[in-house]
Design a protein around this motif. Structure first.
Motif, PDB file in Angstrom:
ATOM      1  N   ASP A 118      -0.766  -5.753  40.549  1.00 35.99           N
ATOM      2  CA  ASP A 118      -1.372  -4.446  40.311  1.00 35.99           C
ATOM      3  C   ASP A 118      -1.806  -3.801  41.612  1.00 35.99           C
ATOM      4  N   TYR A 134       2.755   6.789  38.674  1.00 39.46           N
ATOM      5  CA  TYR A 134       3.690   6.477  39.755  1.00 39.46           C
ATOM      6  C   TYR A 134       4.812   5.603  39.185  1.00 39.46           C
ATOM      7  N   VAL A 193       1.411  -2.763  43.622  1.00 37.59           N
ATOM      8  CA  VAL A 193       2.137  -1.560  43.201  1.00 37.59           C
ATOM      9  C   VAL A 193       1.292  -0.312  43.423  1.00 37.59           C
ATOM     10  N   ALA A 194      -0.039  -0.474  43.286  1.00 37.02           N
ATOM     11  CA  ALA A 194      -0.880   0.697  43.522  1.00 37.02           C
ATOM     12  C   ALA A 194      -0.759   1.142  44.971  1.00 37.02           C
ATOM     13  N   GLY A 216      11.239  -6.835  40.203  1.00 33.80           N
ATOM     14  CA  GLY A 216      10.103  -5.972  40.486  1.00 33.80           C
ATOM     15  C   GLY A 216       8.804  -6.749  40.448  1.00 33.80           C
ATOM     16  N   PRO A 217       7.776  -6.232  41.116  1.00 34.58           N
ATOM     17  CA  PRO A 217       6.519  -6.984  41.219  1.00 34.58           C
ATOM     18  C   PRO A 217       5.865  -7.267  39.870  1.00 34.58           C
ATOM     19  N   VAL A 218       5.920  -6.314  38.977  1.00 31.95           N
ATOM     20  CA  VAL A 218       5.258  -6.506  37.682  1.00 31.95           C
ATOM     21  C   VAL A 218       6.032  -7.527  36.847  1.00 31.95           C
ATOM     22  N   GLU A 265      10.549  -1.383  38.324  1.00 31.11           N
ATOM     23  CA  GLU A 265      10.823  -1.800  36.952  1.00 31.11           C
ATOM     24  C   GLU A 265      11.219  -0.619  36.077  1.00 31.11           C
ATOM     25  N   ARG A 297       1.833   0.316  47.124  1.00 30.90           N
ATOM     26  CA  ARG A 297       3.182   0.597  47.611  1.00 30.90           C
ATOM     27  C   ARG A 297       3.822   1.758  46.842  1.00 30.90           C
ATOM     28  N   TYR A 298       3.532   1.840  45.560  1.00 33.70           N
ATOM     29  CA  TYR A 298       4.203   2.881  44.764  1.00 33.70           C
ATOM     30  C   TYR A 298       3.232   3.928  44.257  1.00 33.70           C
ATOM     31  N   GLY A 299       1.965   3.568  44.222  1.00 31.73           N
ATOM     32  CA  GLY A 299       1.003   4.451  43.589  1.00 31.73           C
ATOM     33  C   GLY A 299       0.404   5.455  44.546  1.00 31.73           C
ATOM     34  N   VAL A 300      -0.601   6.139  44.056  1.00 31.01           N
ATOM     35  CA  VAL A 300      -1.228   7.183  44.840  1.00 31.01           C
ATOM     36  C   VAL A 300      -2.386   6.613  45.641  1.00 31.01           C
ATOM     37  N   ARG A 301      -3.179   5.785  44.982  1.00 33.84           N
ATOM     38  CA  ARG A 301      -4.310   5.191  45.667  1.00 33.84           C
ATOM     39  C   ARG A 301      -4.177   3.679  45.608  1.00 33.84           C
TER      40      ARG A 301
END
Lengths: 645, 300
Positions: free
Chosen positions: A617, B262, A620-621, A593-595, B266, A623-627
């Motif tokens: 950060d 979100y 993931v914001a 995973g990226p992190v 991981e 690709r996976y996050g909301v903003r």
């Protein structure tokens, strides 16, 4: 809809770039319609003007069709097609609502760009077309990216174009060419061509002298002859009807020569289209290149009218054998007219002069009789030879050639008028000779001692015409005016750019436009791929198949690869970062995973840790996050890669 | 991270030493409305964990020791005829609580096991033509002894599926062990901390954890994971769609514990081993490391 405004403006701007060259070519009503339709389409986006109802759009479309047919009549060719295409470009803009419509507009724009080659295939137009394709491609990218700035889309378009270049080059060299012009429509027009006609009357050469247009260009395959022997023969005029000279000689091909003379000049001549059949060659052509015939008067004619630029290889030798001046053709004159000239000729003959003596007498007359070399000799009617010789004494080369031939024929000496070009300008930047319309010239050939002797009466009246060219003779500095030194320098700079531009154009013509069916064939033959032999054809087919397989394979590979991860720009950008880290010896495990990956980078390469963490950060914001902030992410990755390199 | 949960985890860490991961998983399991199966030898701290969890979170706690003579009524409750009232009165069983420790669940008969597992799924008790809702949240911690197989009824796979996670505590590490041994007061038992929250807040947190975002690339990753367990005949059965949903729910809870709105790959990787380990039976009988499954599936 709110950001569609912007996108639509960008699309329209790209359309405008693509359409601009046509603006002056299409009829005024078409240009006006397209512009107002676009204006209305903008109004729809920004002012909320209503989309025209369906019935109105149908009427408009039919009306446009009707107008085009009404304007052009029943024929349908290039201009009609382009006019129709332009109208549709306007109509489509008015009914554009969705992204799909804008896509259709952009694809239409590509087509509009292509139609430019129907009008011009010059260097400037080609450059503009590349620019247009870039603009349309950038708009296409912008349509999908919807980024706030255009610069990345323009860059993307440029990269795309650059990537397509190798394929374009490959296709350029290997895509089978048709003999003749691909654009059949080009053949039925000859616009803007200047050059000789097959008659010579006062004013027909001097009118050309003012034109700086290029007649042809010459590459010498060896040392170039001296400037004053550069006589480019075009036409031999054998008949005089009292007012003009014209060609009346029955067509007869010259006999072939077994051996090339030793004293010969070899060169290649690229003639600009002039719409007639004759070609030009240095005194005297000995072989006829493919597609041409060498006439018995040693002039070259093309089998097809010269409607496109044509390059041919030539061999010339002054000592080429000539056809006997038999019969009365070369001494024939009208029954009456110009009595004083006839009288003078008979007087000279009575003095017992031979052919040489007569030539000398005529030249002496021109030299000492107060004759002036002039572009504007004034109009003459009736006995034009008498008027010129005994009254006005002002004339251009055609007057001198015409008068001298008349005198010699009156004295019973076979003589003829030759029209063509004399001299030319050597372009040091491209190592070739430019012959312009202003170098047009007329001179005399006299039968003497079993050959045609070239005599140029202009040389005694205006010797500098031969040494510096007509342009220089008639331009201000040629007349010795005091020109400011700075102005002269400026003129030299201008000249430098003019010659450079001509050299660039010439290369373009020779290497790009001149890459014809024949040259493609000869290139293939040189590569051992002669399609006319079985082995060569097999090899060629094999190579083409291989090339196709490689191209298709690459495309499929990319499609397969991109199906998984590389469709998302965020993923693409992150993949760039991962590749950079891979080069740095720290590849991401596919299941990492990226992190986690950023954490591992921080452990193994502490100096990269903070930057990697920032990128992770941002990633993931997005690709996976909301903003997420795509621009910031792009910048971070860009900086990271830039810093590491 | 949510302040309450952070505090709770800190306090729990002071009771169950050196087991941060297991504690986190337990809390995540609660947040995801799941139930927890702890497989371990006796005396490793299972009861302590359950008690501490209930206390810290301010929840009711009850305990049932499963034996082979335990009846469903012993767990669920029973209706007894009250002569004075002349009617049946329901006496609720230990299942009516927030946190239920079902000790050595594999010692119970299949009938009792089923009764409990049904209640775990439905969160209600249906007896004597009436349905009684369990208190919320309802969280079952079941333990089973992996080694002692004599006289046990191993849970069937279909019922194992009811447990969101299966974890093992394992022996404490050296430092924790030392600290544990040094605890003299209260006869070696830890002093249970104060509650930091209550049932209402837990319900609210569960609700919020449900709204953690799962992006399409992430769901694709989960799908790929599920796909991998089903393809290639590595396992007797692959993960079921219900297991997939549970994985997403658990990942959400894990991300929520981490203070994110979100889910990251991981998070999925963190909960996957505990979630899959009791659901996947290796085809060849040789155990498959769940980490190997994660390593085999690239993140899209």
């Amino acid at each position: 809809m709110i950001h569609d405004k912007r996108r639509f403006s960008v699309v329209l701007a790209a359309l405008a770039v693509a359409f601009a060259p046509h603006l002056m070519r299409v009829p005024a009503f078409v240009a006006a319609f397209v512009c107002s339709a676009w204006g209305y389409a903008l109004g729809m986006q920004y002012r909320g003007w209503a989309v025209p109802p369906r019935w109105l759009r149908v009427i408009l479309a039919l009306g446009c069709l009707g107008l085009v047919f009404a304007h052009y009549g029943r024929s349908f060719g290039r201009d009609e097609g382009v006019a129709l295409l332009s109208l549709m470009l306007g109509l489509k803009a008015v009914e554009s609502k969705s992204v799909r419509d804008m896509l259709a507009l952009l694809f239409l724009a590509y087509f509009v760009v292509v139609t430019n080659v129907l009008y011009s295939q010059g260097l400037l137009m080609s450059a503009y077309m590349v620019l247009s394709v870039l603009a349309v491609t950038a708009a296409l990218i912008h349509l999908h990216s919807a980024r706030p700035t255009l610069a990345p889309d323009l860059r993307g378009g440029a990269v795309l174009l650059a990537q397509s270049l190798p394929l374009a080059l490959l296709l350029f060299v290997f895509f089978p060419r048709l003999p003749g012009a691909l654009w059949g429509v080009q053949d039925d027009r000859d616009e803007g061509v200047t050059g000789f006609s097959d008659t010579l009357e006062p004013g027909s050469v001097s009118s050309l002298s003012l034109s700086g247009e290029v007649a042809f260009r010459v590459d010498f395959f060896g040392p170039a002859p001296d400037r004053d022997s550069l006589y480019w023969r075009g036409l031999v005029l054998d008949t005089f009807d009292g007012s003009k000279w014209f060609r009346n000689l029955p067509f007869e091909a010259a006999e072939k020569i077994a051996d090339l003379p030793t004293d010969r000049t070899e060169y290649a001549l690229t003639v600009e289209p002039h719409g007639k059949e004759w070609l030009f060659a240095l005194d005297l052509p000995v072989i006829a290149p493919r597609g041409t015939v060498l006439r018995s008067d040693r002039t070259l004619v093309s089998l097809r009218l010269v409607r496109s630029r044509m390059r041919y290889d030539l061999v010339s030798a002054p000592a080429a054998p000539a056809v006997e001046a038999a019969g009365s053709r070369w001494t024939a004159l009208p029954e009456d007219g110009n009595p004083r000239a006839r009288e003078l000729a008979l007087k000279w003959r009575g003095e017992g002069r031979g052919t040489r003596g007569l030539i000398a007498a005529a030249l002496d007359l021109f030299r000492e009789g107060g004759f002036v070399y002039s572009l504007q000799p004034g109009a003459m009617e009736g006995d034009i030879i008498d008027q010129f010789l005994f009254a006005s004494r002002q004339g251009y080369c055609e007057h001198y050639a015409s008068a001298m031939t008349f005198l010699l024929r009156s004295a019973g000496v076979p003589a003829r008028v030759v029209v063509g070009y004399q001299g030319g300008e050597f372009n040091p930047m491209g190592q070739y000779l430019i012959v312009r319309q202003s170098d047009a010239h007329a001179w005399v050939e006299v039968w003497e001692d079993g050959r045609w002797l070239r005599v140029d009466p202009t040389s005694v009246v205006a010797p500098q015409r031969l040494s510096v060219g007509a342009e220089a003779v008639f331009s201000p500095q040629g007349q010795g005016e005091a020109v400011h030194e700075g102005l002269r320098a400026l003129r030299r700079v201008g000249r430098f750019f003019q010659l450079g531009w001509d050299a660039a154009n010439n290369s373009w013509n020779q290497w790009v436009l001149g890459f014809s069916h024949d040259r493609q064939r000869s290139l293939w033959q040189r590569l051992g791929l002669d399609p006319s032999t079985r082995a060569g054809a097999g090899k060629l087919a094999g190579l083409l198949a291989l090339g196709l397989a490689v191209v298709l394979g690459t495309v499929f590979w990319y499609m397969l690869r991109s199906r998984r991860a590389h469709t998302d720009p965020v993923a693409v950008q992150y993949a760039r970062f991962c590749r950079a880290m891979e080069r740095a010896g720290l590849p991401r495990r596919p299941s990492e995973g990226p992190v986690d990956y950023a954490g591992r980078i921080g452990l193994e390469r502490p100096e990269l840790g903070p930057a990697a963490r920032e990128i992770a950060d941002a990633y993931v914001a997005l690709r996976y996050g909301v903003r997420g902030d795509m621009d910031a992410f792009n910048r971070l990755v860009g900086e990271f890669i830039g810093r590491k390199m | 991270m949510n302040g309450t949960l952070k505090k709770a985890l800190e306090l729990l860490g002071g009771v169950v030493l050196g087991k941060e991961m297991q504690l986190r998983l337990s809390v995540a399991c609660l947040l995801a409305r799941g139930h927890l199966l702890i497989e371990d030898i006796p005396g490793i701290g299972k009861t302590t964990l359950a008690k501490a969890l209930a206390t810290v979170l301010g929840l009711d706690f009850k305990r049932v020791q499963f034996t082979n003579d335990l009846l469903p009524a012993d767990v669920l409750g029973v209706s007894v005829f009250d002569a004075a009232e002349a009617s049946f009165v329901f006496h609720p069983g230990p299942v009516f609580t927030n946190v239920l420790l079902a000790d050595e669940i594999n010692r119970g008969t299949p009938r009792t096991q089923s009764a409990l597992l049904e209640v775990m799924e439905e969160q209600q008790v249906s007896l004597d033509n009436s349905t009684r809702l369990l208190p919320r949240p309802f969280f079952v911690l079941a333990t089973q002894n992996a080694l002692d197989q004599a006289g046990t009824y191993p849970l069937p796979e279909s019922q194992l599926d009811r447990f969101l996670f299966r974890i093992s505590l394992g022996y404490p590490d050296l430092d924790s062990e030392l600290e544990l041994l040094g605890r003299s007061q209260n006869a070696g038992r830890p002093v249970l901390p104060e509650a930091v929250t209550g049932a209402d807040e837990i319900l609210d947190l569960q609700e919020r954890a449900d709204h953690v975002r799962t992006s399409t690339p992430l769901l694709r990753y989960v799908r790929d994971l599920l796909e991998w367990t089903r393809a290639g005949g590595r396992f007797v059965n692959g993960l079921s769609p219900r297991a997939g949903q549970a994985l997403v729910r658990a990942s959400r809870a894990w991300a929520f514990l981490d203070g994110r709105d979100y889910v990251l790959p991981e998070d999925v990787q963190a909960v996957f081993p505990s979630l899959a380990v009791h659901r996947l039976r290796p085809a060849g009988g040789t155990p498959v490391d769940m980490g190997a499954v994660l390593d085999a599936v690239p993140i899209p």
